[in-house]
Design a protein around this motif. Structure first.
Motif, short mmCIF file in Angstrom:
data_model
loop_
_atom_site.label_atom_id
_atom_site.label_comp_id
_atom_site.label_asym_id
_atom_site.label_seq_id
_atom_site.Cartn_x
_atom_site.Cartn_y
_atom_site.Cartn_z
N GLU A 136 0.83 -1.05 0.20
CA GLU A 136 -0.10 0.03 -0.09
C GLU A 136 0.78 1.29 0.00
OE1 GLU A 136 -3.57 2.02 2.61
OE2 GLU A 136 -2.98 0.12 3.17
N ARG A 183 -8.57 9.98 -4.19
CA ARG A 183 -9.41 8.67 -4.30
C ARG A 183 -10.88 8.95 -4.27
NH1 ARG A 183 -6.34 4.30 -2.82
NH2 ARG A 183 -4.01 4.63 -2.46
N GLU A 344 -11.01 -2.74 -4.63
CA GLU A 344 -9.83 -1.96 -4.15
C GLU A 344 -8.55 -2.35 -4.40
OE1 GLU A 344 -9.85 0.93 -2.27
OE2 GLU A 344 -11.80 1.27 -3.07
N HIS A 347 -7.79 -1.32 -7.88
CA HIS A 347 -7.65 0.06 -8.05
C HIS A 347 -6.17 0.34 -7.65
CE1 HIS A 347 -7.41 3.78 -6.08
NE2 HIS A 347 -7.78 4.35 -7.02
N GLN A 348 -5.69 -0.41 -6.51
CA GLN A 348 -4.41 -0.02 -6.20
C GLN A 348 -3.25 -0.39 -7.27
OE1 GLN A 348 -2.96 -1.18 -1.88
NE2 GLN A 348 -1.62 -2.32 -3.17
#
Length: 453
Positions: A136, A183, A344, A347-348
């Motif tokens: 992350e 975001r 998610e 998306h990362q």
């Protein structure tokens, strides 16, 4: 010297023989005159002297300097100096100093912005792709020890500041990176906003611009847009004439700041997001573009790993004879299903790919800011197509309880093989340039790609 890098590159360590796709295969490696000379000195009088003479040849294109020689390859595409343990025999015997710059630095990509050296990474390396996509905090930038920035003398000089295009490049790039990280806005809408921002800047901020010059009376005009009609979709802001007391340079700098500030606005981004959502475009052309890119590379690449994956991806979309509209329907259904399961996470992947793109590929290398955004979106589109056609992803969608680690593995492979065999290929870059066109048509074609994402 000071150096910085995104956190994933500070963590990077080559895993050598444990790598699933060695960098010593599938790439053409040049060697500079100075490294070639040093290598010949080191191997003189050893059994390797004849090998070096036979396996490193002058560049067939006649290049000199940094591209003077080309390392030979075996029949399987691997470097001729790779040993049985999948390690470099030259480095093992004579040290890192004899290696060509590309071998020593890869997967690091060094860029000098003024006095600062930045180290980004190429996702053509599986370990780099893993570190970049999956953590992350991978794209958090921080200082790194100087010794990690290997051979800083080969860093590209980007922002020398001796012209307006490079003098303002860091400011523009930072605004683009901030926009990408908003975001609260869908990722495709952020790419759309980047394109609109580039369009708003394009008539006065481009290579060779004179808009920021202090001399009065000169007009700034982008050569590629000198006779172009206005784009159908206008930017969200309208510039008023600068105050008469401002100098020409101050007026241009103020305008640049206004445009960048406008795209920081929550209202602007919300408006652009709504515009993109309301825009209806067929997906078949997007699917056709992605398929065409990969077919062209299949004809030029010999890597079994790449060819096997591309064959599986093509089959997952219905085979070579499937109409692009039908392939698009499959892709869109998978995209929706994957979004509901692992939105998610996906998306990362694409956010980190985009952020890394502007660290890895300075936009100043493009013909315009809009062309740089177009190239990012085209690269992202091709990877998205491969990821949604990856056999492991197709299987995951059929068995939703599959662990997320299976998706991560598929993503690393998809991003890595595209980075290694597609993104930097001259034929792909030529295709991208032709597809983009010039002036307003570039933005129109960008919309097709953004909607596909």
């Amino acid at each position: 010297m000071t150096a910085s890098a995104p956190r994933y590159m500070a963590r990077f360590r080559c895993i050598a023989e444990a790598c699933e796709d060695t960098c010593c295969a599938g790439l053409t490696v040049p060697i500079s005159e100075s490294r070639w000379s040093l290598l010949r000195q080191k191997v003189a009088g050893t059994p390797d002297e004849a090998n070096v003479a036979a396996l490193i040849k002058p560049n067939p294109d006649g290049a000199t300097g940094q591209q003077a020689g080309i390392l030979g390859k075996r029949a399987d595409g691997h470097c001729a100096f790779l040993d049985e343990a999948k390690l470099c025999s030259l480095q093992r015997r004579y040290g890192e100093a004899v290696l060509p710059d590309g071998c020593s630095v890869f997967p690091r990509v060094l860029t000098r912005w003024g006095a600062q050296v930045e180290m980004a990474g190429s996702l053509a390396c599986p370990e780099t792709a893993r570190l970049c996509l999956l953590a992350e905090d991978a794209l958090v930038r921080e200082p790194v020890p100087e010794e990690q920035a290997l051979r800083p003398q080969v860093a590209r000089q980007v922002a020398a500041g001796d012209d307006a295009w490079t003098a303002h490049a860091d400011t523009v790039r930072e605004a683009m990176l901030r926009l990408l990280q908003r975001r609260e806005v869908p990722f495709a809408a952020r790419l759309y906003a980047l394109g609109r921002m580039a369009l708003d800047l394009g008539d006065f901020y481009f290579p060779g611009t004179t808009a920021f010059a202090s001399a009065a009376g000169e007009e700034s005009r982008h050569p590629s847009a000198s006779d172009a009609s206005e784009p159908e979709v206008r930017g969200p802001m309208t510039d008023s004439a600068p105050d008469a007391s401002e100098t020409r340079a101050e007026a241009a700098e103020a305008r640049l700041a206004r445009v960048l500030r406008e795209y920081e606005s929550t209202d602007t981004l919300a408006s652009l997001s709504a515009q993109l959502e309301a825009l209806e475009l067929p997906g078949g052309p997007w699917a056709g573009i992605c398929g065409a890119v990969l077919r062209s590379r299949e004809a030029a690449v010999s890597s079994p790993r790449f060819l096997s994956l591309m064959s599986a991806v093509r089959a997952s979309y219905g085979g070579a004879d499937t109409h692009p509209d039908q392939a698009w329907e499959l892709h869109a259904a998978r995209r929706s299903a994957l979004e509901s399961l692992h939105g998610e996470r996906v998306h990362q992947y694409f956010l980190h790919h985009a952020l890394n793109h502007f660290l890895r590929h300075p936009f100043t290398e493009a013909e315009s800011l809009l062309n740089a955004v177009f190239l990012l979106v085209l690269r992202a589109s091709v990877v998205r197509w491969v990821l949604l056609g990856h056999p492991a992803v197709v299987a995951l969608l059929e068995a939703p309880g599959t662990p997320e680690a299976a998706l991560d593995d598929a993503a690393v492979e998809a991003f890595q093989v595209v980075a290694k065999h597609v993104e930097q290929a001259p034929s792909f870059l030529d295709f991208a340039k032709g597809l983009a066109g010039e002036g307003p048509e570039t933005f129109a074609r960008l919309l097709i790609l953004v909607k596909g994402l």
